[in-house]
Design a protein around this motif. Structure first.
Motif, PDB file in Angstrom:
ATOM      1  N   LYS A 290     -45.975 -33.402 -60.754  1.00  0.00           N
ATOM      2  CA  LYS A 290     -45.022 -32.909 -59.767  1.00  0.00           C
ATOM      3  C   LYS A 290     -43.942 -33.959 -59.497  1.00  0.00           C
ATOM      4  O   LYS A 290     -42.833 -33.623 -59.116  1.00  0.00           O
ATOM      5  N   GLN A 291     -44.271 -35.231 -59.691  1.00  0.00           N
ATOM      6  CA  GLN A 291     -43.313 -36.310 -59.479  1.00  0.00           C
ATOM      7  C   GLN A 291     -42.641 -36.699 -60.800  1.00  0.00           C
ATOM      8  O   GLN A 291     -42.456 -37.877 -61.121  1.00  0.00           O
ATOM      9  N   GLU A 292     -42.252 -35.688 -61.555  1.00  0.00           N
ATOM     10  CA  GLU A 292     -41.664 -35.887 -62.888  1.00  0.00           C
ATOM     11  C   GLU A 292     -40.461 -36.828 -62.856  1.00  0.00           C
ATOM     12  O   GLU A 292     -40.356 -37.740 -63.684  1.00  0.00           O
ATOM     13  N   GLU A 293     -39.554 -36.623 -61.912  1.00  0.00           N
ATOM     14  CA  GLU A 293     -38.336 -37.447 -61.862  1.00  0.00           C
ATOM     15  C   GLU A 293     -38.669 -38.929 -61.673  1.00  0.00           C
ATOM     16  O   GLU A 293     -38.116 -39.792 -62.353  1.00  0.00           O
ATOM     17  N   ALA A 294     -39.610 -39.228 -60.777  1.00  0.00           N
ATOM     18  CA  ALA A 294     -40.003 -40.622 -60.530  1.00  0.00           C
ATOM     19  C   ALA A 294     -40.737 -41.207 -61.740  1.00  0.00           C
ATOM     20  O   ALA A 294     -40.569 -42.376 -62.072  1.00  0.00           O
ATOM     21  N   LEU A 295     -41.545 -40.384 -62.402  1.00  0.00           N
ATOM     22  CA  LEU A 295     -42.273 -40.841 -63.587  1.00  0.00           C
ATOM     23  C   LEU A 295     -41.304 -41.192 -64.718  1.00  0.00           C
ATOM     24  O   LEU A 295     -41.482 -42.193 -65.418  1.00  0.00           O
ATOM     25  N   LEU A 296     -40.260 -40.377 -64.871  1.00  0.00           N
ATOM     26  CA  LEU A 296     -39.284 -40.606 -65.938  1.00  0.00           C
ATOM     27  C   LEU A 296     -38.260 -41.685 -65.561  1.00  0.00           C
ATOM     28  O   LEU A 296     -37.370 -41.990 -66.350  1.00  0.00           O
ATOM     29  N   ASN A 297     -38.397 -42.270 -64.398  1.00  0.00           N
ATOM     30  CA  ASN A 297     -37.500 -43.326 -63.919  1.00  0.00           C
ATOM     31  C   ASN A 297     -38.154 -44.694 -64.120  1.00  0.00           C
ATOM     32  O   ASN A 297     -38.227 -45.501 -63.205  1.00  0.00           O
ATOM     33  N   GLY A 298     -38.697 -44.931 -65.321  1.00  0.00           N
ATOM     34  CA  GLY A 298     -39.300 -46.222 -65.631  1.00  0.00           C
ATOM     35  C   GLY A 298     -40.806 -46.260 -65.506  1.00  0.00           C
ATOM     36  O   GLY A 298     -41.404 -47.337 -65.517  1.00  0.00           O
ATOM     37  N   GLY A 299     -41.453 -45.098 -65.402  1.00  0.00           N
ATOM     38  CA  GLY A 299     -42.903 -45.050 -65.256  1.00  0.00           C
ATOM     39  C   GLY A 299     -43.654 -45.306 -66.552  1.00  0.00           C
ATOM     40  O   GLY A 299     -43.106 -45.192 -67.647  1.00  0.00           O
ATOM     41  N   SER A 300     -44.921 -45.654 -66.393  1.00  0.00           N
ATOM     42  CA  SER A 300     -45.818 -45.895 -67.523  1.00  0.00           C
ATOM     43  C   SER A 300     -47.123 -45.151 -67.301  1.00  0.00           C
ATOM     44  O   SER A 300     -47.455 -44.787 -66.173  1.00  0.00           O
ATOM     45  N   LEU A 301     -47.868 -44.968 -68.379  1.00  0.00           N
ATOM     46  CA  LEU A 301     -49.228 -44.463 -68.304  1.00  0.00           C
ATOM     47  C   LEU A 301     -50.138 -45.665 -68.510  1.00  0.00           C
ATOM     48  O   LEU A 301     -50.036 -46.346 -69.521  1.00  0.00           O
ATOM     49  N   TYR A 302     -50.978 -45.946 -67.511  1.00  0.00           N
ATOM     50  CA  TYR A 302     -51.921 -47.063 -67.553  1.00  0.00           C
ATOM     51  C   TYR A 302     -53.261 -46.547 -68.058  1.00  0.00           C
ATOM     52  O   TYR A 302     -53.792 -45.567 -67.513  1.00  0.00           O
ATOM     53  N   TRP A 303     -53.802 -47.181 -69.090  1.00  0.00           N
ATOM     54  CA  TRP A 303     -55.051 -46.759 -69.723  1.00  0.00           C
ATOM     55  C   TRP A 303     -56.252 -47.505 -69.143  1.00  0.00           C
ATOM     56  O   TRP A 303     -56.257 -48.734 -69.101  1.00  0.00           O
ATOM     57  N   VAL A 304     -57.268 -46.742 -68.718  1.00  0.00           N
ATOM     58  CA  VAL A 304     -58.536 -47.297 -68.251  1.00  0.00           C
ATOM     59  C   VAL A 304     -59.521 -47.209 -69.408  1.00  0.00           C
ATOM     60  O   VAL A 304     -59.839 -46.114 -69.877  1.00  0.00           O
ATOM     61  N   ILE A 305     -59.977 -48.358 -69.887  1.00  0.00           N
ATOM     62  CA  ILE A 305     -60.927 -48.429 -70.995  1.00  0.00           C
ATOM     63  C   ILE A 305     -62.189 -49.108 -70.481  1.00  0.00           C
ATOM     64  O   ILE A 305     -62.126 -50.230 -69.986  1.00  0.00           O
ATOM     65  N   LYS A 306     -63.310 -48.392 -70.587  1.00  0.00           N
ATOM     66  CA  LYS A 306     -64.605 -48.925 -70.131  1.00  0.00           C
ATOM     67  C   LYS A 306     -64.541 -49.384 -68.672  1.00  0.00           C
ATOM     68  O   LYS A 306     -65.030 -50.455 -68.315  1.00  0.00           O
ATOM     69  N   GLY A 307     -63.881 -48.596 -67.820  1.00  0.00           N
ATOM     70  CA  GLY A 307     -63.844 -48.876 -66.390  1.00  0.00           C
ATOM     71  C   GLY A 307     -62.832 -49.915 -65.947  1.00  0.00           C
ATOM     72  O   GLY A 307     -62.828 -50.308 -64.778  1.00  0.00           O
ATOM     73  N   VAL A 308     -61.944 -50.338 -66.858  1.00  0.00           N
ATOM     74  CA  VAL A 308     -60.969 -51.382 -66.535  1.00  0.00           C
ATOM     75  C   VAL A 308     -59.589 -50.967 -67.052  1.00  0.00           C
ATOM     76  O   VAL A 308     -59.441 -50.608 -68.221  1.00  0.00           O
ATOM     77  N   ILE A 309     -58.576 -51.012 -66.173  1.00  0.00           N
ATOM     78  CA  ILE A 309     -57.202 -50.810 -66.646  1.00  0.00           C
ATOM     79  C   ILE A 309     -56.888 -52.001 -67.539  1.00  0.00           C
ATOM     80  O   ILE A 309     -57.012 -53.151 -67.119  1.00  0.00           O
ATOM     81  N   GLN A 310     -56.483 -51.720 -68.799  1.00  0.00           N
ATOM     82  CA  GLN A 310     -56.254 -52.808 -69.746  1.00  0.00           C
ATOM     83  C   GLN A 310     -54.858 -52.814 -70.361  1.00  0.00           C
ATOM     84  O   GLN A 310     -54.421 -53.837 -70.890  1.00  0.00           O
ATOM     85  N   ALA A 311     -54.186 -51.660 -70.339  1.00  0.00           N
ATOM     86  CA  ALA A 311     -52.883 -51.589 -71.005  1.00  0.00           C
ATOM     87  C   ALA A 311     -52.072 -50.448 -70.419  1.00  0.00           C
ATOM     88  O   ALA A 311     -52.591 -49.586 -69.710  1.00  0.00           O
TER      89      ALA A 311
END
Length: 147
Positions: free
Chosen positions: A49-70
């Motif tokens: 729903k917050q598409e505009e804010a996401l496309l304004n420099g947003g990233s997808l943060y990956w949680v691997i084995k319970g830890v945000i790593q990248a």
């Protein structure tokens, strides 16, 4: 992460079936080779729903084995219609995986928004000869302020 833009939001997502950042990198590279695309795409049922804010420099943060790593920078959102006729969101991501300071995250379903002030900072570029610590150890060291 460099300078944050105003009105930016990020996403955080569990990376199911992946045991390490290296495995995610290899899987993404293979998918790009197979598709011939320079970017990666993650398809999800819900449209942000917050598409505009996401496309304004947003990233997808990956949680691997319970830890945000990248994280991967979000390039755009594509409409994807599945074989079942249901509209889905194709989150198109830049190919570069950027390592971030480890941050422990409880399991959750789907994706969640992540405010820029809550996002872990990027790690410095790896140097030749650096060894990887297990994600759980990295997270514990970060929690006590050593990393």
């Amino acid at each position: 992460m460099g300078e944050q833009k105003k009105n930016t939001i990020h996403l955080v997502k569990l990376c199911v079936g992946v045991d390490s950042l290296e495995q995610l990198e290899a899987w993404r590279a293979q998918r790009r080779r197979e598709s011939g695309e320079a970017t990666s795409r993650h398809v999800t049922r819900m449209w942000p729903k917050q598409e505009e804010a996401l496309l304004n420099g947003g990233s997808l943060y990956w949680v691997i084995k319970g830890v945000i790593q990248a994280r991967q920078r979000v390039v755009r959102l594509d409409e994807v219609i599945g074989g079942d006729g249901i509209r889905r969101c194709g989150i198109v991501l830049a190919p570069e995986l950027i390592r971030v300071a480890p941050a422990v995250r409880r399991p959750f379903q789907g994706w969640r928004y992540l405010k820029p002030e809550d996002a872990p900072p990027d790690l410095a570029e790896r140097r030749e000869g650096d060894t990887d610590l297990p994600p759980e150890l990295r997270a514990k060291l970060a929690d006590i302020g050593i990393l």
